[in-house]
Every structure is written in structure tokens, then in C-alpha cells.
Scaffold this motif. Structure first.
Motif, short mmCIF file in Angstrom:
data_model
loop_
_atom_site.label_atom_id
_atom_site.label_comp_id
_atom_site.label_asym_id
_atom_site.label_seq_id
_atom_site.Cartn_x
_atom_site.Cartn_y
_atom_site.Cartn_z
N GLN A 52 0.83 -1.22 0.00
CA GLN A 52 0.00 0.00 0.00
C GLN A 52 0.86 1.27 0.00
O GLN A 52 0.35 2.35 -0.28
CB GLN A 52 -0.96 0.00 1.19
N CYS A 95 -10.76 0.30 3.75
CA CYS A 95 -9.39 0.10 3.26
C CYS A 95 -8.81 1.47 2.91
O CYS A 95 -9.46 2.27 2.22
CB CYS A 95 -9.41 -0.79 2.02
N LEU A 96 -7.59 1.71 3.36
CA LEU A 96 -6.95 3.00 3.09
C LEU A 96 -6.65 3.17 1.61
O LEU A 96 -6.47 4.30 1.15
CB LEU A 96 -5.66 3.13 3.93
N HIS A 137 -7.63 -9.47 5.88
CA HIS A 137 -7.71 -8.33 4.96
C HIS A 137 -6.30 -7.96 4.48
O HIS A 137 -6.06 -7.76 3.29
CB HIS A 137 -8.37 -7.16 5.70
N HIS A 141 -4.08 -8.30 0.72
CA HIS A 141 -3.26 -7.29 0.01
C HIS A 141 -1.98 -7.93 -0.52
O HIS A 141 -1.52 -7.60 -1.62
CB HIS A 141 -2.87 -6.14 0.95
#
Ligand code: K1U
Ligand code: ZN
Length: 170
Positions: A52, A95-96, A137, A141
Motif C-alpha cells: 500500500q 481500506c486506506l 484483509h 493485500h
């Protein structure tokens, strides 16, 4: 430590499978995890995968402490899920990398996991509740999967358009 930029959909890097950390946990990796934690606290969020911030390595940070509790930073290097319960739990996720979108996702209610911690020690741990949701979660990713991939195509496409529009207007 530094706050890094969090990438958002539809950045193709979010679909990439992250590579395992080779050679254990060293100071360079700890510096990455420090930056990830600072970025997560600044966002704010409760978890963050290295991809991310544009680094496709199998590294996750997390802090599930409530606001009235002392911070409880956690680090997961090369995490693996070794067992999933048949029981399913449904919980709202965000989610960011998909800002301002929240929806319910079904996942195994409990998992067993194995990972290296900040010091490079191998840990085996059982997870349930928010820890189980968050680790699944974040591990998604690492495999290029977003929580919106668990929703219908219509909801996923709407979420991506909403984020694109918000970015264009900013
Ligand atoms: O992976 C991410 O983008 C982080 C994500 C983690 C997560 C949240 C909810 C369910 C599963 C995984 C977030 O942190 S979204 C923001 C969030 O949940 C939050 C933000 C501020 C205070 C409390 C929660
Ligand atoms: Zn996320």
C-alpha cells in the motif's frame, strides 16, 4: 521514520502478488516497518500492508488498540495462515487504498497464523474477532486482493469509480 504516500485504486501495484522477505528481519526491514506504522497512524488506520506504500514485500503492520489504550504496534513478516475455521463471520471493512468505502465481508471467523515479528522471531498465533478480520484483509493485500474483490462486480465497479471521481475532484 517517515509518513509515505498510500496508493489507491485503480493503481495496478495493488493487484501485484508481494514477494517474501529473504534473509530474515534486518535494520533495513525494521526501518520500512517503522515508516509503515507511522503512515498507518497518520492515515489513520488499524492495519497496513507494505504494497500500500508501493513496496510489494510480504510485510504487514497493525495496531488494534482502542483510543483509550496504550498503542500496541504489531509486525508480521512473511505471514502464513495455517488453518481457517469453517465458521464464517461477517464484518464491515474499510481500506486506506479504497478511501471512504465500507461494506460487509464474509471471512473465516478464526485462523491460525505463523509469521516473523519485529525481532525476526517465529511466532504461531490463533486469531479471532478483529485480529482475524484484519490479518485476513492485510494478507489479501499481499496476494493482490482487495476487500472490494469480495463484493459483487457492481459494488466493486461503483467503489472504484467513486474513488477515481474523488481523486479527480481533489
Ligand atoms: O488495509 C488497510 O487499508 C487498513 C484498513 C484495515 C482494516 C479495517 C477494517 C477491517 C479490516 C481491515 C483500515 O485501517 S481502514 C480504517 C479503519 O478501519 C479505522 C480508521 C480509524 C479508526 C478506526 C478504524
Ligand atoms: Zn486494505
Amino acid at each position: 521514520m517517515a509518513v509515505r504516500e498510500i496508493i489507491t485504486v485503480p493503481d495496478p501495484l495493488l493487484k501485484q502478488v508481494s514477494t517474501p522477505v529473504d534473509g530474515g528481519v534486518d535494520d533495513k526491514l525494521r526501518a520500512l516497518m517503522d515508516d509503515m506504522l507511522e503512515t498507518m497512524y497518520a492515515a489513520p488506520g488499524i492495519g497496513l500492508a507494505a504494497v500500500q506504500i508501493g513496496v510489494p514485500k510480504r510485510v504487514i503492520v497493525m495496531d488494534l488498540a482502542r483510543e483509550d489504550e496504550r498503542p500496541q504496534p504489531r509486525y508480521f513478516v512473511n505471514p502464513e495462515i495455517t488453518w481457517r475455521s469453517d465458521e464464517i463471520a461477517v464484518r464491515e471493512e474499510g481500506c486506506l487504498s479504497v478511501p471512504d468505502i465500507y461494506d460487509e465481508v464474509e471471512r473465516p471467523a478464526r485462523v491460525k497464523m505463523r509469521y516473523l515479528d519485529y525481532q525476526g522471531a517465529q511466532i504461531e498465533e490463533d486469531a479471532e474477532g478483529l485480529l482475524a478480520v484484519c490479518i485476513q484483509h492485510e494478507m489479501d493485500h499481499l496476494d493482490g486482493v482487495l476487500f472490494i474483490d469480495h463484493l459483487s462486480r457492481l459494488k466493486r465497479d461503483r467503489a472504484i469509480s467513486k474513488v477515481k471521481k474523488a481523486k479527480a475532484a481533489a
